[in-house]
Structure formats: C-alpha cells, structure tokens
Design an enzyme around this catalytic site. Structure first.
Site, mmCIF file in Angstrom:
data_model
loop_
_atom_site.group_PDB
_atom_site.id
_atom_site.type_symbol
_atom_site.label_atom_id
_atom_site.label_comp_id
_atom_site.label_asym_id
_atom_site.label_seq_id
_atom_site.Cartn_x
_atom_site.Cartn_y
_atom_site.Cartn_z
ATOM 1 N N ARG A 50 12.535 -24.594 22.826
ATOM 2 C CA ARG A 50 13.265 -24.256 23.980
ATOM 3 C C ARG A 50 13.358 -22.842 24.437
ATOM 4 O O ARG A 50 14.238 -22.110 23.716
ATOM 5 C CB ARG A 50 14.660 -25.202 24.135
ATOM 6 N N ASP A 52 14.695 -19.863 27.265
ATOM 7 C CA ASP A 52 15.699 -19.645 28.279
ATOM 8 C C ASP A 52 15.191 -19.492 29.584
ATOM 9 O O ASP A 52 14.019 -19.084 29.770
ATOM 10 C CB ASP A 52 16.716 -18.444 27.902
ATOM 11 N N ARG A 197 15.392 -11.531 21.625
ATOM 12 C CA ARG A 197 16.018 -10.504 22.724
ATOM 13 C C ARG A 197 17.025 -9.621 21.981
ATOM 14 O O ARG A 197 17.270 -8.378 22.676
ATOM 15 C CB ARG A 197 16.685 -11.196 23.991
#
Length: 260
Positions: A50, A52, A197
């Site tokens: 999944r 973002d 990230r």
C-alpha cells in the site's frame, strides 16, 4: 472463480494513496471500479504494498478473483479504457489460487528520486523531490550500508505505523548520482510505514554534510525516531515492485526506466 494477477503503473500525485478512503480518490478505488465494469460484478483487489498519498508505482502487483470469462487482454484494454491517464494496467495473467499479491511476495523494492539542480523543473513537478543545494551521493551511499541486514528500524518508523514489529531485513540499498538526479534504491523483505522516506530524509543530512557518515549507524542503534532526519517528500518515492517465488512463473520486476 478464477484468480488473476495484474501489474499496475500509476502516478500518485492526485490520489490519497493506494487504499480506498471514504470521500477521497484512491488508486484502488479507481482500479476496482474499472475491473468491476469489465467483470459485470464487484471486484475486490489485494495489492503487494500500500502506497501513501502522492507516491507512485512502476509495478504495483494486484490480485483479484472473478467468475467472468475474460481473456487477459480484455482486462488490460478494457481496464485502461476506463481508467484515467495516470493509472495503467500493464499486463494481466491467470494465477493459481494459492497466490497472494501481498503474502506471496518475498521482497519489495522502492526507488527515491531527487532532482538536484539550481532551478526546479516544470516537467518534473510532483514526480521528484527538488533540492537546490549540493548533495554528496557517495557519502550517502557509504552511510546507507549500515542499514543492511535484519535490524530494528524504530528510528525510521512513522509514529502511526501499525506493524507488530519494527524488525525488517534490508537486502540492498544504494545511492548514486545520474546527471542532475540522485537516486536511492532500496530492497527489503517488507517496509514499515514511511520507512523509505525517513531513511532518505536522514541520508540527506549526510549528503548535505550536516552529519557524519557514522550518524546513520548511530540512529539505527538508538532506535529513536525523534533524533532522525525529516520525512522526505512523497513526490520522489516510487514503488518499483515485489519479487515472487519462481513457482508462480510471473515476470521478474523490471528495472525502473526513470530517471535512467
């Protein structure tokens, strides 16, 4: 019912992420609407990873079940005709019902792209992270090697992460310069929420010579997210795709074409 697997490419700029969210556009919602129209019955999808809001994908893998008698190319052509230009079904294949896009994956790959130039690019808007200061990619690459292996990645884990454990196994990580771009490639068995990230945000502190190369190993050992760097912007992150056991006879993850 027959199980199908699809490779899906998308630009995530205009979506609230992969997962369906009430009142917000999602990649999953758009894809399921298209597939359901072709099947003439509701179709639910399961993805490999999944993503973002604002995150892109070269090869998101999705499986779905359908009783509709359709050829693989009918799913591809029909699906793409019903999808906006920023989502594309690249291929579809039948697969054994034991296959799961999520749970059958043995590893996953991400790429983070930084446009390192004095001025921003209009053509690359929302497709990269633009930074106009000098970045030492070699220093970032050396520092990143401390992250290899099975480790506790609490220092690079988002506060809202729902994983039962912070342990992940990093198979490979590299940072290189390609012209005006700095490219970070990461492969692991799985990832925590915002893990890539957060790693990139800390590596950029090293790349800007604000922190020594040894700092990344210190962060990892300290397991304290509050001491690490900022979370890098979503715009530069691409889900390259998962790897699966050869028994499923699926195409290998393609090398991402951007930025070359």
């Amino acid at each position: 019912m027959r199980r199908w697997v699809a490779a899906v490419e998308y630009l995530g700029s205009h979506y609230a992420g992969w997962q369906v969210q009430a009142g917000r556009p999602s990649v999953q919602g758009a894809l399921e609407t298209a597939l359901s129209s072709i099947a003439n019955h509701p179709v639910a999808t399961i993805c490999a990873g999944r993503t973002d809001a604002g995150v892109h994908a070269f090869g998101q893998m999705v499986h779905f079940d359908s009783a509709a008698a359709r050829e693989p190319q009918a799913w591809v052509l029909g699906g793409n005709a019903r999808l906006s230009a920023d989502i594309s079904i690249r291929w579809v294949r039948p697969v054994d019902t034991s296959f799961s896009a999520r749970f059958s994956a043995t590893s996953r790959r991400y790429r983070y792209v930084i446009h390192n130039a004095r001025s921003r690019s209009a053509l690359l808007a929302a497709r990269v992270t633009w930074l106009n200061y000098a970045i030492d990619a070699d220093a970032m690459n050396r520092a990143a090697q401390a992250l290899l292996g099975e480790q506790d990645f609490s220092a690079f884990r988002a506060a809202e992460c729902q994983s039962a454990t912070p342990m992940r196994k990093l198979h490979g990580i590299s940072v290189r310069r390609s012209g005006e771009f700095v490219v970070v490639d990461v492969r692991a068995n799985a990832f925590l929420h915002h893990m890539v990230r957060n790693i990139v945000g800390s590596l950029l502190e090293v790349g800007a010579h604000k922190r020594p190369e040894s700092w990344i190993a210190e962060l990892l050992a300290g397991r304290d997210r509050t001491r690490a760097g900022m979370t890098a912007a979503a715009s530069g992150l691409y889900f390259v795709g998962p790897d699966y056991p050869v028994v499923f006879d699926l195409p290998a993850v393609s090398e991402p074409w951007f930025p070359g």
